[in-house]
Design a protein around this motif. Structure first.
Motif, mmCIF file in Angstrom:
data_model
loop_
_atom_site.group_PDB
_atom_site.id
_atom_site.type_symbol
_atom_site.label_atom_id
_atom_site.label_comp_id
_atom_site.label_asym_id
_atom_site.label_seq_id
_atom_site.Cartn_x
_atom_site.Cartn_y
_atom_site.Cartn_z
ATOM 1 N N ARG A 27 0.819 -1.217 0.000
ATOM 2 C CA ARG A 27 0.000 0.000 0.000
ATOM 3 C C ARG A 27 0.851 1.265 0.000
ATOM 4 N NH1 ARG A 27 -0.510 2.255 5.185
ATOM 5 N NH2 ARG A 27 0.440 1.008 6.848
ATOM 6 N N LEU A 28 2.131 1.153 0.408
ATOM 7 C CA LEU A 28 3.009 2.321 0.479
ATOM 8 C C LEU A 28 4.026 2.366 -0.659
ATOM 9 C CD1 LEU A 28 3.736 2.475 4.331
ATOM 10 C CD2 LEU A 28 2.145 3.884 3.003
ATOM 11 N N MET A 29 3.950 1.438 -1.589
ATOM 12 C CA MET A 29 4.893 1.423 -2.698
ATOM 13 C C MET A 29 4.425 2.376 -3.796
ATOM 14 S SD MET A 29 7.266 -0.519 -1.633
ATOM 15 C CE MET A 29 8.252 -0.955 -3.064
ATOM 16 N N PRO A 30 5.373 2.940 -4.577
ATOM 17 C CA PRO A 30 5.015 3.912 -5.623
ATOM 18 C C PRO A 30 4.522 3.237 -6.896
ATOM 19 C CG PRO A 30 7.395 3.641 -5.546
ATOM 20 C CD PRO A 30 6.834 2.771 -4.450
ATOM 21 N N HIS A 31 3.254 2.831 -6.901
ATOM 22 C CA HIS A 31 2.723 2.032 -8.009
ATOM 23 C C HIS A 31 2.619 2.821 -9.313
ATOM 24 C CE1 HIS A 31 1.847 -1.243 -5.299
ATOM 25 N NE2 HIS A 31 1.195 -0.423 -4.493
ATOM 26 N N GLU A 32 2.426 4.123 -9.233
ATOM 27 C CA GLU A 32 2.224 4.923 -10.436
ATOM 28 C C GLU A 32 3.458 5.752 -10.777
ATOM 29 O OE1 GLU A 32 -1.329 7.149 -9.903
ATOM 30 O OE2 GLU A 32 -2.586 5.370 -9.625
ATOM 31 N N GLY A 33 4.622 5.293 -10.369
ATOM 32 C CA GLY A 33 5.848 6.040 -10.629
ATOM 33 C C GLY A 33 6.107 7.074 -9.558
ATOM 34 N N LEU A 34 7.317 7.610 -9.554
ATOM 35 C CA LEU A 34 7.707 8.576 -8.530
ATOM 36 C C LEU A 34 7.208 9.970 -8.869
ATOM 37 C CD1 LEU A 34 11.425 7.683 -7.694
ATOM 38 C CD2 LEU A 34 9.394 7.211 -6.332
ATOM 39 N N ALA A 35 6.762 10.687 -7.853
ATOM 40 C CA ALA A 35 6.489 12.107 -8.004
ATOM 41 C C ALA A 35 7.825 12.849 -8.090
ATOM 42 C CB ALA A 35 5.680 12.612 -6.810
ATOM 43 N N PRO A 36 7.835 14.070 -8.629
ATOM 44 C CA PRO A 36 9.088 14.834 -8.639
ATOM 45 C C PRO A 36 9.695 14.970 -7.247
ATOM 46 C CG PRO A 36 7.486 15.872 -10.085
ATOM 47 C CD PRO A 36 6.758 14.766 -9.358
ATOM 48 N N ILE A 37 8.849 15.225 -6.234
ATOM 49 C CA ILE A 37 9.319 15.358 -4.851
ATOM 50 C C ILE A 37 8.502 14.427 -3.962
ATOM 51 C CG2 ILE A 37 9.654 16.902 -2.881
ATOM 52 C CD1 ILE A 37 11.393 17.718 -5.159
ATOM 53 N N THR A 172 4.111 24.243 -0.831
ATOM 54 C CA THR A 172 2.737 24.597 -1.219
ATOM 55 C C THR A 172 2.529 24.519 -2.723
ATOM 56 O OG1 THR A 172 2.566 26.053 0.703
ATOM 57 C CG2 THR A 172 0.958 26.359 -1.066
ATOM 58 N N ARG A 173 3.446 25.104 -3.498
ATOM 59 C CA ARG A 173 3.283 25.119 -4.955
ATOM 60 C C ARG A 173 3.240 23.692 -5.500
ATOM 61 N NH1 ARG A 173 6.265 24.293 -9.216
ATOM 62 N NH2 ARG A 173 8.200 24.098 -8.017
ATOM 63 N N LEU A 174 4.152 22.836 -5.014
ATOM 64 C CA LEU A 174 4.198 21.450 -5.478
ATOM 65 C C LEU A 174 2.917 20.707 -5.112
ATOM 66 C CD1 LEU A 174 7.855 20.672 -4.409
ATOM 67 C CD2 LEU A 174 7.056 20.953 -6.743
ATOM 68 N N ARG A 175 2.408 21.009 -3.914
ATOM 69 C CA ARG A 175 1.182 20.349 -3.458
ATOM 70 C C ARG A 175 0.010 20.738 -4.357
ATOM 71 N NH1 ARG A 175 1.552 22.002 1.557
ATOM 72 N NH2 ARG A 175 2.784 20.228 2.302
ATOM 73 N N VAL A 176 -0.089 22.019 -4.671
ATOM 74 C CA VAL A 176 -1.186 22.506 -5.521
ATOM 75 C C VAL A 176 -1.076 21.928 -6.924
ATOM 76 C CG1 VAL A 176 -2.113 24.585 -6.630
ATOM 77 C CG2 VAL A 176 -1.544 24.621 -4.186
ATOM 78 N N HIS A 178 0.174 19.083 -7.738
ATOM 79 C CA HIS A 178 0.168 17.613 -7.684
ATOM 80 C C HIS A 178 1.518 17.024 -8.109
ATOM 81 C CE1 HIS A 178 -4.133 17.905 -7.015
ATOM 82 N NE2 HIS A 178 -4.253 18.637 -8.111
ATOM 83 N N GLN A 179 2.597 17.691 -7.698
ATOM 84 C CA GLN A 179 3.948 17.206 -7.972
ATOM 85 C C GLN A 179 4.615 16.661 -6.716
ATOM 86 O OE1 GLN A 179 5.555 20.884 -9.831
ATOM 87 N NE2 GLN A 179 5.742 19.655 -11.676
ATOM 88 N N LEU A 180 3.829 16.475 -5.670
ATOM 89 C CA LEU A 180 4.372 16.115 -4.361
ATOM 90 C C LEU A 180 3.675 14.871 -3.824
ATOM 91 C CD1 LEU A 180 6.066 16.882 -1.775
ATOM 92 C CD2 LEU A 180 4.087 18.239 -1.073
ATOM 93 N N CYS A 181 4.479 13.916 -3.355
ATOM 94 C CA CYS A 181 3.961 12.755 -2.612
ATOM 95 C C CYS A 181 4.365 12.931 -1.154
ATOM 96 C CB CYS A 181 4.546 11.464 -3.181
ATOM 97 S SG CYS A 181 4.191 9.989 -2.181
ATOM 98 N N GLU A 182 3.408 12.884 -0.252
ATOM 99 C CA GLU A 182 3.679 13.058 1.176
ATOM 100 C C GLU A 182 3.296 11.798 1.945
ATOM 101 O OE1 GLU A 182 3.019 17.355 2.673
ATOM 102 O OE2 GLU A 182 1.476 17.067 1.121
ATOM 103 N N ILE A 183 4.226 11.343 2.784
ATOM 104 C CA ILE A 183 3.978 10.187 3.643
ATOM 105 C C ILE A 183 4.257 10.631 5.073
ATOM 106 C CG2 ILE A 183 4.682 7.836 4.211
ATOM 107 C CD1 ILE A 183 5.445 7.459 1.279
ATOM 108 N N HIS A 184 3.244 10.500 5.929
ATOM 109 C CA HIS A 184 3.360 10.987 7.304
ATOM 110 C C HIS A 184 3.133 9.842 8.295
ATOM 111 C CE1 HIS A 184 3.781 15.170 6.117
ATOM 112 N NE2 HIS A 184 2.739 15.031 5.301
#
Length: 228
Positions: A27-37, A172-176, A178-184
């Motif tokens: 569930r935590l693996m990057p199935h759709e490829g890596l985001a830029p960040i 913020t810019r990356l989040r808006v 959709h260039q950011l993957c965040e795992i918390h």
């Protein structure tokens, strides 16, 4: 004459080995490829480094790894290790910049960062650059340099930051965009099924469903808590 390699601790550039009791977490693996960040931010003991080392070993693109510590707040040491991490995958990368860093006339840190970004833009293939323990870095000039990298990321580069704290620059810019993957923390907590897998398969404890529920409740999926 001092050589660049005299400053490099090679252990900081190695992708950590996965533990023998590794729990697969699809569930935590990057199935759709890596985001830029990618930003992986959680307190100690939630398996951040283990997760990303698993990513690194599953990706088809080259992966460069840099583990930070308090000594990397020296800009020269930080930049030498950063360049050396990339050179572990592209041996001819930024040779001139490495020579400059070991001279007595050090360039401005943002000027060097701009030069590195230009070099990264010339890479023939994609590169995943992983920076672990970013919370060890408290030098504001280095924070600014990383923020500059993030804002001017070449298309070949995928950056992954691992930290116990939130990242020291705006996303913020990356989040808006959709260039950011965040795992918390909430993402990294073991689910009940992962607790079962860890206790009864990896550790071979054969715990009852009742004990599993108690452990899951008391540790709240904190991986080190389960190990203890």
């Amino acid at each position: 004459m001092v050589k660049a390699m005299d400053y490099i601790l090679s252990a900081k550039l190695r992708i950590p080995d996965c533990p023998p009791q590794l729990i697969a977490r699809p569930r935590l693996m990057p199935h759709e490829g890596l985001a830029p960040i990618t930003a992986v931010c959680a307190p100690a003991g939630y398996g951040k480094t283990t997760l990303i080392s698993t990513w690194a070993k599953s990706l088809t693109m080259p992966c460069a790894w840099l583990s930070l510590d308090a000594t990397d707040n020296d800009p020269t040491q930080f930049m030498l290790h950063l360049i050396s991490a990339i050179q572990s995958q592209y041996s001819q990368f930024a040779q001139n910049s490495t020579s400059t860093l070991t001279s007595t006339q050090l360039p401005a840190i943002l000027g060097l960062t701009r030069s590195l970004l230009n070099e990264l833009g010339k890479l023939p293939d994609n590169l995943c650059l992983i920076i672990d323990d970013l919370h060890c870095l408290n030098d504001h000039l280095l924070h600014d340099a990383l923020a500059f990298m993030v804002e001017h990321l070449p298309p070949q580069l995928h950056l992954i930051f691992i930290s116990r704290n939130t990242l020291p620059f705006s996303l913020t810019r990356l989040r808006v965009q959709h260039q950011l993957c965040e795992i918390h923390t909430e993402d990294l907590r073991f689910t009940r099924s992962e607790v079962v897998q860890f206790c009864n398969e990896a550790m071979q404890l054969n715990l009852s469903a009742e004990l599993i529920d108690i452990l899951n409740s008391r540790t709240e999926g904190w991986i080190v808590g389960l190990q203890l």
